[in-house]
Design a protein around this motif. Structure first.
Motif, short mmCIF file in Angstrom:
data_model
loop_
_atom_site.label_atom_id
_atom_site.label_comp_id
_atom_site.label_asym_id
_atom_site.label_seq_id
_atom_site.Cartn_x
_atom_site.Cartn_y
_atom_site.Cartn_z
N ASP A 1 38.66 38.62 19.84
CA ASP A 1 40.15 38.44 20.11
C ASP A 1 40.36 37.05 19.76
N LEU A 2 39.58 36.15 20.33
CA LEU A 2 39.63 34.56 19.97
C LEU A 2 39.35 34.28 18.65
N ARG A 3 38.58 34.97 18.18
CA ARG A 3 38.14 34.48 16.55
C ARG A 3 39.52 35.08 15.54
N HIS A 4 39.95 36.46 16.08
CA HIS A 4 40.95 36.74 14.96
C HIS A 4 42.44 36.54 15.67
N GLY A 5 42.61 35.58 16.55
CA GLY A 5 43.81 35.03 17.01
C GLY A 5 44.76 36.13 17.62
N ARG A 6 44.09 37.07 18.11
CA ARG A 6 44.89 38.14 18.83
C ARG A 6 45.38 37.81 20.16
N THR A 7 46.62 38.08 20.77
CA THR A 7 47.11 37.72 21.91
C THR A 7 46.59 38.61 22.88
N PRO A 8 45.98 38.13 24.04
CA PRO A 8 45.38 38.77 25.09
C PRO A 8 46.28 39.20 26.06
N ASP A 9 46.24 40.50 26.70
CA ASP A 9 47.04 40.99 27.66
C ASP A 9 46.30 41.39 28.89
N THR A 10 45.06 41.10 29.09
CA THR A 10 44.35 41.51 30.45
C THR A 10 43.25 40.48 30.60
N VAL A 11 42.71 40.36 31.87
CA VAL A 11 41.68 39.33 32.16
C VAL A 11 40.52 40.29 32.54
N SER A 12 39.47 40.23 32.12
CA SER A 12 38.30 40.81 32.93
C SER A 12 37.40 39.81 33.61
N ALA A 13 36.84 40.04 34.84
CA ALA A 13 36.09 39.26 35.56
C ALA A 13 34.62 39.83 34.59
N ILE A 14 33.76 38.61 34.73
CA ILE A 14 32.45 38.81 34.30
C ILE A 14 31.42 38.56 35.24
N GLU A 15 31.56 37.55 35.99
CA GLU A 15 30.68 37.22 36.99
C GLU A 15 31.18 36.61 38.17
N ILE A 16 30.97 36.95 39.37
CA ILE A 16 31.19 36.05 40.60
C ILE A 16 30.10 36.31 41.34
N THR A 17 29.46 35.23 41.75
CA THR A 17 28.08 35.11 42.27
C THR A 17 28.42 33.93 43.18
N VAL A 18 27.61 34.17 44.41
CA VAL A 18 27.65 33.35 45.65
C VAL A 18 26.25 32.70 45.53
N ALA A 19 26.10 31.28 45.80
CA ALA A 19 24.79 30.52 45.74
C ALA A 19 23.84 31.41 46.81
N ALA A 20 22.64 31.47 46.26
CA ALA A 20 21.50 31.96 47.19
C ALA A 20 21.54 31.17 48.45
N GLY A 21 21.45 31.67 49.61
CA GLY A 21 21.62 31.12 50.86
C GLY A 21 23.05 31.12 51.38
N ARG A 22 23.86 31.37 50.61
CA ARG A 22 25.53 31.15 51.17
C ARG A 22 25.90 32.54 51.31
N LEU A 23 25.24 33.79 51.20
CA LEU A 23 25.76 34.92 51.25
C LEU A 23 26.19 35.37 52.54
N GLY A 24 27.06 36.29 53.10
CA GLY A 24 27.39 36.74 54.45
C GLY A 24 28.39 35.48 54.84
N GLU A 25 28.72 34.74 54.31
CA GLU A 25 29.89 33.64 54.74
C GLU A 25 31.25 33.98 54.20
N GLY A 26 31.50 35.15 53.80
CA GLY A 26 33.08 35.43 53.40
C GLY A 26 33.41 34.99 52.03
N ILE A 27 32.48 34.15 51.23
CA ILE A 27 33.11 33.53 50.29
C ILE A 27 33.21 34.30 49.13
N SER A 28 32.65 35.47 48.94
CA SER A 28 32.88 36.67 47.67
C SER A 28 34.33 37.03 47.77
N GLY A 29 34.84 37.31 48.81
CA GLY A 29 36.09 37.88 49.02
C GLY A 29 37.20 36.49 48.63
N GLN A 30 37.01 35.64 49.02
CA GLN A 30 37.58 34.35 48.59
C GLN A 30 37.76 34.05 46.97
#
Length: 250
Positions: free
Chosen positions: A94-123
């Protein structure tokens, strides 16, 4: 854990720290060719869709990547069976062809190793939804990789994704539960969300397993078994994900 979440467009100096953030991804997951070719482009082409969480010391505690695409373009209309791979391909097409986007997709949400369990993912989920709203989009979708599915690789994801806890009705899977708690709605399974293929030698290097038996091989970190063919010298992993939709309205 209190963190400050900004976009990479606001903090371009953190691009290197995002790449260097320690994570716990299995080695073979990084070998998906669609991701290998396109993921690094997100920070360059879509920095306003990249989130970075920093702690009080300025260290990167989490990262979040998303991309815009035109779900309503001809031939589309519904969330694709191709999941993660297809979202990336659509976004850059879409970027290459100039199409107007209408939706956003998450691709990655990653919490740093050692920081899991601190509630960061929900934030991070909440921040990505808010950033999507701020950028003018009504929907954030996510091809979610259920975090505990690897412990039951032989169970079909369609069955696993629908499991709920009896006391509150929320998903049994922790990562799906974070999304549903944040207002997400499970829509469908993407059965071919990511594909990793390679020679048996490469799979042995990635996993430390012998890969010498015909048929399915359960690999640590894999959501479904890897299909191994010693006679032909290769193995293939086809990962399913779960499409979850978040409305940014209300």
């Amino acid at each position: 854990m209190d963190v400050k979440i900004t976009t990479l467009a606001e903090r371009p100096e953190l691009a290197g720290a995002l790449d260097d953030m320690p994570d716990t991804w299995p080695a073979f997951v990084l070998e998906d060719l669609v991701g290998w070719a396109n993921f690094p482009r997100i920070a360059v082409e879509f920095p306003e869709f990249v989130l970075v969480a920093t702690d009080a010391d300025g260290a990167v505690a989490a990262r979040g990547y998303s991309v815009p695409f035109a779900l309503g373009a001809p031939g589309r209309g519904e969330l694709p069976e191709g999941g993660w791979d297809q979202a990336l391909l659509w976004a850059f097409s879409d970027l290459r062809h100039g199409r107007t986007p209408d939706t956003v997709s998450a691709i990655e949400i990653t919490v740093a190793a050692g920081r899991l369990g601190e509630g960061i993912s929900g934030q991070m989920v909440a921040a990505m939804r808010e950033n999507t709203r701020r950028l003018g989009f009504a929907n954030l979708v996510a091809p979610v990789r259920p975090s505990a599915k690897h412990a039951e690789a032989s169970v079909p994801l369609e069955e696993y994704a629908r499991r709920t806890r009896p006391h509150d009705g929320l998903p049994v899977d922790p990562w799906l539960r974070v999304h549903v708690r944040a207002g997400g709605v499970i829509e469908r399974v993407a059965p071919v969300s990511m594909t990793v293929s390679g020679s048996l030698e490469r799979w042995r290097a990635w996993t430390g397993l012998p890969f010498d038996t015909e048929g399915p091989v359960e690999v640590p970190g894999a959501l479904v078994p890897v299909l191994c063919s010693p006679a032909h010298g290769y193995a293939v992993y086809v990962e399913p994900n779960v499409w979850v939709r978040h409305s940014t309205r209300g």
